[in-house]
Design a protein around this motif. Structure first.
Motif, PDB file in Angstrom:
ATOM      1  N   LEU A 168       0.747  -1.145   0.133  1.00  0.00           N
ATOM      2  CA  LEU A 168      -0.010  -0.018  -0.079  1.00  0.00           C
ATOM      3  C   LEU A 168       0.633   1.365  -0.138  1.00  0.00           C
ATOM      4  O   LEU A 168       0.609   2.299  -0.706  1.00  0.00           O
ATOM      5  N   GLU A 169       1.916   1.205   0.696  1.00  0.00           N
ATOM      6  CA  GLU A 169       2.714   2.386   0.967  1.00  0.00           C
ATOM      7  C   GLU A 169       3.320   2.748  -0.755  1.00  0.00           C
ATOM      8  O   GLU A 169       3.626   4.102  -0.875  1.00  0.00           O
ATOM      9  N   GLU A 170       3.572   2.182  -1.432  1.00  0.00           N
ATOM     10  CA  GLU A 170       4.208   2.050  -2.932  1.00  0.00           C
ATOM     11  C   GLU A 170       3.012   3.228  -3.630  1.00  0.00           C
ATOM     12  O   GLU A 170       3.629   3.995  -4.500  1.00  0.00           O
ATOM     13  N   TYR A 171       1.888   2.945  -3.291  1.00  0.00           N
ATOM     14  CA  TYR A 171       0.683   3.470  -4.141  1.00  0.00           C
ATOM     15  C   TYR A 171       0.202   4.709  -3.335  1.00  0.00           C
ATOM     16  O   TYR A 171      -0.538   5.610  -3.978  1.00  0.00           O
ATOM     17  N   TYR A 172       0.490   4.916  -2.051  1.00  0.00           N
ATOM     18  CA  TYR A 172      -0.478   5.780  -1.363  1.00  0.00           C
ATOM     19  C   TYR A 172      -0.085   7.312  -1.758  1.00  0.00           C
ATOM     20  O   TYR A 172       1.045   7.589  -2.075  1.00  0.00           O
ATOM     21  N   CYS A 173      -1.236   7.941  -1.823  1.00  0.00           N
ATOM     22  CA  CYS A 173      -1.213   9.472  -2.614  1.00  0.00           C
ATOM     23  C   CYS A 173      -2.384  10.288  -1.867  1.00  0.00           C
ATOM     24  O   CYS A 173      -3.455   9.771  -1.934  1.00  0.00           O
ATOM     25  N   LEU A 174      -2.140  11.362  -1.163  1.00  0.00           N
ATOM     26  CA  LEU A 174      -3.251  12.214  -0.679  1.00  0.00           C
ATOM     27  C   LEU A 174      -4.083  12.786  -2.091  1.00  0.00           C
ATOM     28  O   LEU A 174      -3.279  13.440  -2.758  1.00  0.00           O
ATOM     29  N   ASP A 245       6.235   2.578 -14.740  1.00  0.00           N
ATOM     30  CA  ASP A 245       5.913   3.505 -13.337  1.00  0.00           C
ATOM     31  C   ASP A 245       4.418   3.554 -13.031  1.00  0.00           C
ATOM     32  O   ASP A 245       4.104   4.876 -12.846  1.00  0.00           O
ATOM     33  N   VAL A 246       3.875   2.465 -13.159  1.00  0.00           N
ATOM     34  CA  VAL A 246       2.156   2.555 -13.016  1.00  0.00           C
ATOM     35  C   VAL A 246       2.012   3.343 -11.515  1.00  0.00           C
ATOM     36  O   VAL A 246       1.185   4.103 -11.426  1.00  0.00           O
ATOM     37  N   PRO A 247       2.706   2.942 -10.534  1.00  0.00           N
ATOM     38  CA  PRO A 247       2.355   3.750  -9.137  1.00  0.00           C
ATOM     39  C   PRO A 247       2.467   5.233  -9.265  1.00  0.00           C
ATOM     40  O   PRO A 247       1.671   5.905  -8.725  1.00  0.00           O
ATOM     41  N   VAL A 268      -5.202  -4.366 -10.159  1.00  0.00           N
ATOM     42  CA  VAL A 268      -5.283  -2.893 -10.819  1.00  0.00           C
ATOM     43  C   VAL A 268      -6.230  -2.054  -9.820  1.00  0.00           C
ATOM     44  O   VAL A 268      -6.178  -0.854  -9.469  1.00  0.00           O
ATOM     45  N   LEU A 269      -7.482  -2.715  -9.900  1.00  0.00           N
ATOM     46  CA  LEU A 269      -8.559  -2.011  -8.945  1.00  0.00           C
ATOM     47  C   LEU A 269      -7.717  -1.725  -7.301  1.00  0.00           C
ATOM     48  O   LEU A 269      -8.075  -0.748  -6.853  1.00  0.00           O
ATOM     49  N   ILE A 270      -7.173  -2.607  -6.939  1.00  0.00           N
ATOM     50  CA  ILE A 270      -6.726  -2.686  -5.471  1.00  0.00           C
ATOM     51  C   ILE A 270      -5.615  -1.445  -5.607  1.00  0.00           C
ATOM     52  O   ILE A 270      -5.455  -0.717  -4.589  1.00  0.00           O
ATOM     53  N   GLU A 271      -4.717  -1.660  -6.449  1.00  0.00           N
ATOM     54  CA  GLU A 271      -3.758  -0.275  -6.691  1.00  0.00           C
ATOM     55  C   GLU A 271      -4.152   0.967  -7.063  1.00  0.00           C
ATOM     56  O   GLU A 271      -3.775   1.898  -6.506  1.00  0.00           O
ATOM     57  N   ALA A 272      -5.236   1.063  -7.691  1.00  0.00           N
ATOM     58  CA  ALA A 272      -6.110   2.115  -7.807  1.00  0.00           C
ATOM     59  C   ALA A 272      -6.493   2.839  -6.587  1.00  0.00           C
ATOM     60  O   ALA A 272      -6.392   4.122  -6.255  1.00  0.00           O
ATOM     61  N   ILE A 273      -7.203   2.146  -5.881  1.00  0.00           N
ATOM     62  CA  ILE A 273      -7.873   2.503  -4.754  1.00  0.00           C
ATOM     63  C   ILE A 273      -6.677   2.864  -3.511  1.00  0.00           C
ATOM     64  O   ILE A 273      -6.939   3.845  -2.811  1.00  0.00           O
ATOM     65  N   ALA A 274      -5.308   2.269  -3.500  1.00  0.00           N
ATOM     66  CA  ALA A 274      -4.416   2.758  -2.774  1.00  0.00           C
ATOM     67  C   ALA A 274      -3.959   3.648  -3.052  1.00  0.00           C
ATOM     68  O   ALA A 274      -3.266   4.590  -2.210  1.00  0.00           O
ATOM     69  N   LYS A 336      -0.147  -6.212   1.378  1.00  0.00           N
ATOM     70  CA  LYS A 336       0.797  -7.321   1.043  1.00  0.00           C
ATOM     71  C   LYS A 336       1.276  -7.986   2.229  1.00  0.00           C
ATOM     72  O   LYS A 336       1.026  -9.306   2.463  1.00  0.00           O
ATOM     73  N   GLN A 337       1.164  -7.292   3.582  1.00  0.00           N
ATOM     74  CA  GLN A 337       1.283  -7.780   4.751  1.00  0.00           C
ATOM     75  C   GLN A 337       0.230  -8.896   5.231  1.00  0.00           C
ATOM     76  O   GLN A 337       0.637 -10.020   5.504  1.00  0.00           O
ATOM     77  N   ILE A 338      -1.080  -8.605   4.951  1.00  0.00           N
ATOM     78  CA  ILE A 338      -2.051  -9.773   5.028  1.00  0.00           C
ATOM     79  C   ILE A 338      -1.812 -10.882   4.229  1.00  0.00           C
ATOM     80  O   ILE A 338      -1.864 -12.234   4.787  1.00  0.00           O
ATOM     81  N   MET A 339      -1.501 -10.665   2.857  1.00  0.00           N
ATOM     82  CA  MET A 339      -1.237 -11.906   1.843  1.00  0.00           C
ATOM     83  C   MET A 339      -0.061 -12.779   2.373  1.00  0.00           C
ATOM     84  O   MET A 339      -0.114 -13.809   2.349  1.00  0.00           O
TER      85      MET A 339
END
Length: 354
Positions: A168-174, A245-247, A268-274, A336-339
């Protein structure tokens, strides 16, 4: 534990990204990890330098026997506790190898949803015939699990659902915006992704207010470009091609739209939401499992009017509240941690149950 992952390649794609997250997470938890790819590739996903990667270089039919023999030798030499294959042809290679290498435990992970046409393919017929060679079979959503049982590819007592997760940290954005002008699609450009629906949707949007960028490559790329021209939407869509460079790209958009006919659990949906994007997706595979409680973001399959109406209705809603609620949902279910934790427990259980 010593873990050996087998997959087609490490090129850009959902399976490769998931295996990368799994392999790096296991390495960071002090397990030994080896990755074997069936094909040559450009290693377009980022792999930790201390993970050993071996290519079987199976490109043509004449390479099949040599590739299987090489895999047998790798398993005999490396002596892994678990051989974990991903997608159907990797399973077949691994199952042939098991005839000569019986000691490791074998797990086969599928990443998609079954349908009638797929079930008649030679790969899945072989998979069905050789399922007894795997100690466990998994798929990435409960919907996908049920589809494999429905089409009699796997018995229901042999397969379980294990969700994918991302960093999640790789994708996080305010994000703080009350508009959804910048639209994004990320993924293969192939028949099952139904990009024709996306082009039809763009055509129906008012002129000048919206822009869509398409990231990805595939065998339908030229056909979709031509269709965009035929529908006079060239001023609304830009094809960015394959990107690594998708993130970073995701952080520049307001919403991701997925128009697929079929999916497993669309990462990709999970990445977008992140990345704090809004999302709209057709009702396929495990989409409803990601968007449970957010049914207004799920569109009838191949329904342009439903997609258009739900997109326009979003602009009347509290977008910041939706983004934050979506983010909390994936944080609690698809990290990722849960997985890694779930897979570590599975590996431990299967090794101990000799």
């Amino acid at each position: 534990m010593k873990l050996l992952y087998v997959l087609p390649n490490l090129n850009v794609g959902g399976v490769s990204r998931v295996v990368n997250e799994l392999a790096t997470g296991m390495m960071q938890n002090e397990h030994q990890v080896i990755i074997v790819t069936l094909n040559e590739h450009y290693r377009q996903v980022r792999i930790l330098n201390n993970i050993k990667i071996i290519e079987l270089k199976v490109k043509y039919k004449k390479d099949l026997l040599r590739g299987i023999l090489k895999l047998i030798n790798i398993i005999k030499f490396e002596k892994p506790d678990i051989v974990h294959s991903h997608t159907v042809y990797s399973h077949i290679f691994v199952r042939v190898a098991k005839i000569f290498c019986t000691k490791p435990k074998y797990i086969a992970s599928e990443h998609g949803t079954m349908n009638y046409l797929l079930s008649k393919g030679i790969g899945f017929k072989l998979m069905k015939f050789t399922n007894s060679f795997s100690d466990l079979i998994t798929n990435v959503s409960q919907s996908s699990v049920e589809s494999y049982v429905k089409y009699k590819i796997v018995n229901k007592n042999k397969i379980i659902c294990v969700y994918n997760g991302i960093d999640l940290e790789e994708y996080y954005c305010l994000k703080k915006t009350h508009k959804i002008n910048k639209i994004l699609y990320v993924g293969r450009i192939s028949k099952e992704k139904n990009l024709h629906l996306l082009i039809d949707f763009l055509k129906a949007l008012p002129e000048g207010a919206y822009k869509c960028d398409i990231v990805g490559d595939g065998d339908q790329l030229e056909a979709i470009k031509q269709y965009a021209v035929s529908q006079n939407v060239e001023n609304k869509v830009i094809f960015l091609g394959k990107r690594l460079d998708v993130p970073d790209i995701m952080k520049e958009y307001d919403i991701l739209i997925l128009t697929s006919f079929t999916e497993g659990l669309p990462t990709v949906l999970i990445e977008a939401i992140a990345s704090k994007l809004l999302v709209l997706s057709t009702d396929c595979g495990g989409v409803k499992e990601i968007l449970e409680g957010f049914e207004y973001l799920v569109v009838n399959n191949n329904d342009k009017n439903d997609l258009l109406n739900k997109f326009l209705n979003l602009e009347k809603m509290d977008l910041d509240l939706i983004r934050e609620s979506l983010y909390q949902k994936i944080k609690n279910n698809f990290s990722k941690q849960i997985m890694i934790s779930v897979w570590e427990n599975i590996y431990q259980d299967i090794v101990e149950n000799e």
